[in-house]
Scaffold this motif. Structure first.
Motif, PDB file in Angstrom:
ATOM      1  N   ALA A 100      13.861  -3.706   1.839  1.00 28.07           N
ATOM      2  CA  ALA A 100      15.169  -2.649   2.814  1.00 28.07           C
ATOM      3  C   ALA A 100      16.000  -3.689   3.347  1.00 28.07           C
ATOM      4  O   ALA A 100      17.561  -3.781   2.789  1.00 28.07           O
ATOM      5  CB  ALA A 100      13.902  -2.011   3.028  1.00 28.07           C
ATOM      6  N   THR A 101      15.440  -4.578   3.973  1.00 21.88           N
ATOM      7  CA  THR A 101      16.597  -5.436   4.661  1.00 21.88           C
ATOM      8  C   THR A 101      17.561  -6.568   3.805  1.00 21.88           C
ATOM      9  O   THR A 101      18.732  -6.237   4.028  1.00 21.88           O
ATOM     10  CB  THR A 101      15.734  -6.418   5.799  1.00 21.88           C
ATOM     11  N   ALA A 103      18.045  -5.445   0.834  1.00 22.79           N
ATOM     12  CA  ALA A 103      19.346  -4.560  -0.007  1.00 22.79           C
ATOM     13  C   ALA A 103      20.452  -4.040   1.647  1.00 22.79           C
ATOM     14  O   ALA A 103      21.025  -3.489   0.682  1.00 22.79           O
ATOM     15  CB  ALA A 103      18.683  -3.887  -0.026  1.00 22.79           C
ATOM     16  N   GLY A 105      20.114  -3.081   4.011  1.00 19.77           N
ATOM     17  CA  GLY A 105      19.416  -1.674   4.550  1.00 19.77           C
ATOM     18  C   GLY A 105      18.382  -1.102   5.619  1.00 19.77           C
ATOM     19  O   GLY A 105      18.471  -2.794   6.501  1.00 19.77           O
ATOM     20  N   LEU A 125      12.751   4.182   4.389  1.00 21.23           N
ATOM     21  CA  LEU A 125      13.437   3.035   4.159  1.00 21.23           C
ATOM     22  C   LEU A 125      14.688   3.621   3.290  1.00 21.23           C
ATOM     23  O   LEU A 125      14.983   4.750   2.559  1.00 21.23           O
ATOM     24  CB  LEU A 125      13.323   1.743   2.624  1.00 21.23           C
ATOM     25  N   VAL A 127      18.447   2.564   2.863  1.00 23.27           N
ATOM     26  CA  VAL A 127      19.530   1.676   1.390  1.00 23.27           C
ATOM     27  C   VAL A 127      20.605   1.942   1.021  1.00 23.27           C
ATOM     28  O   VAL A 127      20.738   3.291   0.753  1.00 23.27           O
ATOM     29  CB  VAL A 127      18.533   1.455   0.575  1.00 23.27           C
ATOM     30  N   ARG A 131      22.524   0.256  -3.937  1.00 25.22           N
ATOM     31  CA  ARG A 131      20.743  -0.351  -4.467  1.00 25.22           C
ATOM     32  C   ARG A 131      19.190   0.415  -4.394  1.00 25.22           C
ATOM     33  O   ARG A 131      18.603   0.120  -4.342  1.00 25.22           O
ATOM     34  CB  ARG A 131      20.783  -1.444  -3.196  1.00 25.22           C
ATOM     35  N   VAL A 135      16.383  -0.662  -5.132  1.00 23.36           N
ATOM     36  CA  VAL A 135      14.901  -1.168  -4.406  1.00 23.36           C
ATOM     37  C   VAL A 135      13.935  -0.305  -5.381  1.00 23.36           C
ATOM     38  O   VAL A 135      12.770  -0.451  -4.951  1.00 23.36           O
ATOM     39  CB  VAL A 135      15.538  -0.657  -3.072  1.00 23.36           C
ATOM     40  N   LEU A 219      24.117   6.031   2.815  1.00 20.10           N
ATOM     41  CA  LEU A 219      22.581   5.477   2.839  1.00 20.10           C
ATOM     42  C   LEU A 219      21.303   5.727   2.622  1.00 20.10           C
ATOM     43  O   LEU A 219      21.555   7.250   2.672  1.00 20.10           O
ATOM     44  CB  LEU A 219      22.150   4.861   4.244  1.00 20.10           C
TER      45      LEU A 219
END
Length: 323
Positions: A100-101, A103, A105, A125, A127, A131, A135, A219
């Motif tokens: 997630a990070t 991507a 998010g 999560l 994101v 993406r 993900v 998001l």
């Protein structure tokens, strides 16, 4: 004289504008949608008048501006949930967080329950929408996928409507501010200030809705559940049968006993305060009646003549007297 007459005309004009402003505020108070409908129509009609009949996106039959049907131009909210069975829940959770990070998010929620092979981790999560599917596929590759649910919600029309309403409301706020600068009396000043405050509150509410909608569309939310190797054993068992019924009945019995004990604990002080004295009084009165001597009946001695008019022998029950 001319200056005084000009001032009186200016004051009358401001008073008339304030009255119209208050009436407009009362009419708009019946519903925010109706109050901004005229502004929405005007905003939609202005580009048509400037661009003429050949403006792009306008239908030839005069039905209005057509909505862009391209997917990349639409506002879509993506939501998904996935359940994956993994060997190491903590390691898989760290990998999901890193995915997630990367991507762009972040992790919105993290709940874990660790008990060896029966460990469970539930992550929320957030994101970027572009993406989202990448993900989800990366999360499915963490182990054995058991369940996947993906939902979409198209909020393009709602977004366009909010934009138009915000534009119209901002224009109404600016008009109220101009009238506030022209107010000359205390009454007009208070009336315009109240109307301006109400319009600014409506504008803030619309802008908050727009920010929330932008956040949901920008998001996407993915709820991923990571379970250990033995976490699904209990869930895969049959939900019917004797043991299931026995388990449910035992739980109901325990709940009923808990309620019964709670009620008994609530009424026990009243029983001690009122029941014990009442029982003691009842026992004492009954004991007193039991030990009270019985008075003997008065019987005439043998051979004593009966008084006149009274028979010497007692009457026999059921016997008829002689005529």
């Amino acid at each position: 004289m001319r200056i005084g007459r000009t001032r009186r005309h200016g004051t009358a004009a401001v008073a008339a504008l304030v009255a119209l402003l208050v009436l407009a505020g009362c009419g708009s108070g019946r519903g925010g949608d109706e109050s901004t409908a005229a502004g929405t129509t005007a905003d939609a009609a202005a580009p048509a008048q400037e661009g003429g009949a050949g403006a792009p996106g306008e239908s030839r039959d005069g039905a209005g501006v057509a909505t862009d049907t391209r997917v990349d131009q639409r506002a879509i909210i993506y939501t998904g949930s996935i359940r994956v069975k993994v060997d190491d829940v903590d390691a898989a959770a760290r990998t999901a967080t890193a995915a997630a990070t990367r991507a762009g998010g972040f992790v919105g929620g993290d709940q874990r329950r660790s008990s060896d092979a029966d460990a469970v981790a539930e992550l929320e999560l957030r994101v970027p929408a572009d993406r989202f599917y990448a993900v989800v596929e990366e999360l499915a590759g963490l182990g054995s996928q058991e369940r996947r649910e993906i939902g979409t919600q198209d909020v393009t029309e709602e977004t366009i409507d909010l934009d138009a309403r915000i534009t119209s409301q901002r224009a109404r706020v600016e008009s109220a501010r101009r009238l506030l600068a022209q107010a000359t009396s205390i009454g007009d000043l208070v009336a315009v200030e109240n109307e301006l405050a109400r319009r600014e509150a409506d504008l803030a509410s619309l802008e908050a809705k727009k920010r929330r909608l932008d956040d949901l569309t920008a998001l996407s939310t993915i709820t991923v559940t990571l379970v250990g190797p033995d976490a699904t054993v209990a869930e895969e068992e049959s939900q019917i049968g004797f043991l299931v019924g026995l388990n449910g009945g035992w739980k109901v019995f325990l709940t009923s006993m808990t309620v019964l004990v709670t009620v008994l604990g609530a009424i026990l002080p009243w029983l001690l305060v009122l029941g014990v004295p009442a029982g003691a009084l009842w026992w004492l009165s009954r004991r007193r009646r039991r030990h009270q001597p019985v008075e003997p009946a008065l019987v005439a001695p043998a051979g004593t003549p009966a008084p006149p008019g009274v028979s010497a022998t007692p009457p026999v029950p059921g016997a008829r007297s002689a005529p």
